[in-house]
Motif scaffolding. Structure first.
Motif, PDB file in Angstrom:
ATOM      1  N   ILE A 146      -4.785  24.202  23.727  1.00 58.68           N
ATOM      2  CA  ILE A 146      -5.590  23.920  24.354  1.00 58.68           C
ATOM      3  C   ILE A 146      -5.699  22.053  25.072  1.00 58.68           C
ATOM      4  N   GLY A 147      -5.909  21.410  23.883  1.00 59.34           N
ATOM      5  CA  GLY A 147      -5.455  20.297  24.182  1.00 59.34           C
ATOM      6  C   GLY A 147      -4.433  19.127  22.804  1.00 59.34           C
ATOM      7  N   THR A 148      -4.802  18.140  23.287  1.00 59.20           N
ATOM      8  CA  THR A 148      -3.939  16.977  22.768  1.00 59.20           C
ATOM      9  C   THR A 148      -4.932  16.507  22.194  1.00 59.20           C
ATOM     10  N   LEU A 149      -4.972  15.912  20.796  1.00 61.44           N
ATOM     11  CA  LEU A 149      -6.216  15.052  20.655  1.00 61.44           C
ATOM     12  C   LEU A 149      -5.740  14.190  19.761  1.00 61.44           C
ATOM     13  N   GLY A 150      -4.689  13.192  20.038  1.00 61.71           N
ATOM     14  CA  GLY A 150      -4.189  12.337  19.592  1.00 61.71           C
ATOM     15  C   GLY A 150      -2.869  12.221  19.592  1.00 61.71           C
ATOM     16  N   ALA A 151      -1.340  10.641  20.347  1.00 64.47           N
ATOM     17  CA  ALA A 151      -1.073  11.213  20.400  1.00 64.47           C
ATOM     18  C   ALA A 151      -0.088   9.417  20.090  1.00 64.47           C
ATOM     19  N   SER A 152       0.934   9.262  19.345  1.00 61.84           N
ATOM     20  CA  SER A 152       1.190   7.517  19.046  1.00 61.84           C
ATOM     21  C   SER A 152       1.936   7.421  20.914  1.00 61.84           C
ATOM     22  N   ALA A 153       1.799   7.846  21.136  1.00 59.02           N
ATOM     23  CA  ALA A 153       2.830   7.256  22.965  1.00 59.02           C
ATOM     24  C   ALA A 153       2.601   8.520  23.826  1.00 59.02           C
ATOM     25  N   LEU A 209      12.701  15.634   5.257  1.00 59.75           N
ATOM     26  CA  LEU A 209      11.785  14.869   5.332  1.00 59.75           C
ATOM     27  C   LEU A 209      11.489  15.250   3.500  1.00 59.75           C
ATOM     28  N   PRO A 210      11.903  13.911   2.914  1.00 59.28           N
ATOM     29  CA  PRO A 210      11.561  13.611   1.121  1.00 59.28           C
ATOM     30  C   PRO A 210       9.972  14.129   0.825  1.00 59.28           C
ATOM     31  N   PRO A 211       9.920  14.578  -0.445  1.00 58.64           N
ATOM     32  CA  PRO A 211       8.058  15.047  -0.665  1.00 58.64           C
ATOM     33  C   PRO A 211       7.487  13.755  -0.496  1.00 58.64           C
ATOM     34  N   ASP A 212       8.125  12.830  -0.944  1.00 57.24           N
ATOM     35  CA  ASP A 212       6.650  11.457  -0.327  1.00 57.24           C
ATOM     36  C   ASP A 212       6.011  12.023   0.954  1.00 57.24           C
ATOM     37  N   GLN A 213       6.875  12.137   2.221  1.00 52.36           N
ATOM     38  CA  GLN A 213       7.050  12.139   3.559  1.00 52.36           C
ATOM     39  C   GLN A 213       6.179  13.370   3.827  1.00 52.36           C
ATOM     40  N   ALA A 227       0.226   5.672  12.900  1.00 51.81           N
ATOM     41  CA  ALA A 227       0.625   5.421  12.060  1.00 51.81           C
ATOM     42  C   ALA A 227       1.357   6.344  11.542  1.00 51.81           C
ATOM     43  N   CYS A 228       1.019   7.712  11.275  1.00 53.43           N
ATOM     44  CA  CYS A 228       2.299   8.398  10.912  1.00 53.43           C
ATOM     45  C   CYS A 228       3.946   7.873  11.832  1.00 53.43           C
ATOM     46  N   VAL A 229       4.233   7.387  12.692  1.00 52.39           N
ATOM     47  CA  VAL A 229       5.679   6.501  12.747  1.00 52.39           C
ATOM     48  C   VAL A 229       5.590   5.733  12.503  1.00 52.39           C
ATOM     49  N   ALA A 230       4.427   4.889  11.495  1.00 48.58           N
ATOM     50  CA  ALA A 230       5.304   3.884  10.932  1.00 48.58           C
ATOM     51  C   ALA A 230       5.186   3.629   9.699  1.00 48.58           C
ATOM     52  N   VAL A 231       4.644   4.817   8.820  1.00 50.96           N
ATOM     53  CA  VAL A 231       5.427   5.215   7.968  1.00 50.96           C
ATOM     54  C   VAL A 231       5.797   6.522   6.767  1.00 50.96           C
ATOM     55  N   LEU A 232       5.936   7.053   8.359  1.00 49.36           N
ATOM     56  CA  LEU A 232       6.021   8.561   7.681  1.00 49.36           C
ATOM     57  C   LEU A 232       8.122   8.540   8.274  1.00 49.36           C
ATOM     58  N   ASP A 233       8.675   7.749   8.770  1.00 44.24           N
ATOM     59  CA  ASP A 233       9.825   7.521   9.388  1.00 44.24           C
ATOM     60  C   ASP A 233      10.406   8.555  10.300  1.00 44.24           C
ATOM     61  N   ILE A 234       9.223   8.670  11.324  1.00 47.76           N
ATOM     62  CA  ILE A 234       9.448   9.762  12.525  1.00 47.76           C
ATOM     63  C   ILE A 234       9.621   8.666  13.773  1.00 47.76           C
ATOM     64  N   MET A 249       1.019  -1.191  -0.006  1.00 50.94           N
ATOM     65  CA  MET A 249      -0.049  -0.036   0.007  1.00 50.94           C
ATOM     66  C   MET A 249       1.056   1.262  -0.178  1.00 50.94           C
ATOM     67  N   THR A 250       0.533   2.381  -0.359  1.00 53.92           N
ATOM     68  CA  THR A 250       1.130   3.210  -0.927  1.00 53.92           C
ATOM     69  C   THR A 250       0.628   3.879   1.152  1.00 53.92           C
ATOM     70  N   ILE A 251       1.358   5.367   1.180  1.00 56.09           N
ATOM     71  CA  ILE A 251       1.536   6.032   2.374  1.00 56.09           C
ATOM     72  C   ILE A 251       0.360   6.472   2.699  1.00 56.09           C
ATOM     73  N   GLU A 252      -0.134   6.817   1.658  1.00 55.93           N
ATOM     74  CA  GLU A 252      -1.708   7.982   1.262  1.00 55.93           C
ATOM     75  C   GLU A 252      -3.132   6.465   2.434  1.00 55.93           C
ATOM     76  N   GLU A 253      -2.223   5.005   1.435  1.00 58.61           N
ATOM     77  CA  GLU A 253      -3.263   4.503   1.605  1.00 58.61           C
ATOM     78  C   GLU A 253      -3.582   3.755   3.314  1.00 58.61           C
ATOM     79  N   GLN A 254      -1.970   3.257   3.616  1.00 60.52           N
ATOM     80  CA  GLN A 254      -1.960   2.941   5.211  1.00 60.52           C
ATOM     81  C   GLN A 254      -2.303   4.352   5.676  1.00 60.52           C
ATOM     82  N   LEU A 255      -2.482   5.461   5.424  1.00 58.24           N
ATOM     83  CA  LEU A 255      -2.413   6.697   6.507  1.00 58.24           C
ATOM     84  C   LEU A 255      -4.325   5.867   6.932  1.00 58.24           C
TER      85      LEU A 255
END
Length: 235
Positions: free
Chosen positions: A47-54, A135-139, A26-33, A1-7
């Protein structure tokens, strides 16, 4: 799958905060961050953190609230992406307090992409890297897709107020998001107001200053105040 499809797959059939967390993971997994978070910004404040990888990503985001500066605030204020390749670069001085704090956490690269809902800049997708990195263009394209997908959990939270939010930029729908964020801080601020007989901005500033001075998260300080393990004194 492409990056977009995985996200896209990460948020499929998910809602609200769960979708936001899964998108950051998913950003951590597919964007090399190394970490990612979705910040909510209202009236120039984080005002808040809506989501976080960890939990570390949640901490990096919350420190923007404590210090009153950082990539999410700049991305919303400038209505444009924010990029810092290396916080350790001596010419990089845009965040005099938040920058050194991130270096102490061994984070050197930060990117932030604005999140827009119904034409309103309501937050940012922040990504964090331990090493300096362009970050390269695809990321970068993947980050843009992720920022668009971040609308999904926000739309879930707005729900019935979405029509009002879309038709009226001054709608109370945006203000109601604050009820979903840092509730402990709001409660603790009220207690400090009552204890010290001061106005809300001063009470919040006192709480944030204590968090900054002690190197703790604002929510941790707030919980101690609520549980009466901590009482802030007049200076």
């Amino acid at each position: 799958m492409t990056i977009e499809e995985q996200l896209l797959a990460s948020v499929r059939d998910r809602r609200g905060v769960d979708a936001a967390d899964r998108l950051c993971e998913a950003c951590v997994a597919v964007l090399d961050i190394d970490a990612a978070a979705i910040s909510l910004v209202f009236d120039g404040a984080n005002i808040g953190t809506l989501g976080a990888s960890a939990e570390d990503a949640r901490m990096y985001d919350e420190e923007q609230f404590v210090y009153g500066e950082g990539p999410c605030l700049d991305a919303v204020a400038q209505q444009a992406p924010v990029r810092v390749v290396d916080l350790a670069d001596t010419s990089e001085t845009r965040w005099p307090v938040y920058g050194p704090a991130m270096l102490a956490h061994r984070i050197r690269g930060i990117y932030a992409m604005p999140v827009v809902v119904a034409g309103q800049f309501v937050g940012a997708l922040d990504v964090f890297m331990a090493q300096p990195q362009r970050l390269p263009p695809d990321q970068l394209a993947g980050m843009a897709v992720a920022a668009e997908l971040a609308q999904i959990p926000l739309l879930d939270l707005l729900d019935e107020d979405m029509q009002a939010a879309a038709s009226d930029p001054d709608s109370d729908a945006w203000a109601e998001l604050t009820a979903l964020t840092r509730s402990e801080v709001s409660q603790a601020t009220g207690m400090v107001m009552a204890q010290l007989n001061i106005e809300p901005p001063a009470a919040l500033a006192r709480l944030r200053a204590h968090a900054y001075a002690t190197g703790r998260r604002a929510t941790e300080v707030a919980r101690d105040i609520i549980d009466r393990r901590l009482r802030l004194e007049r200076h």
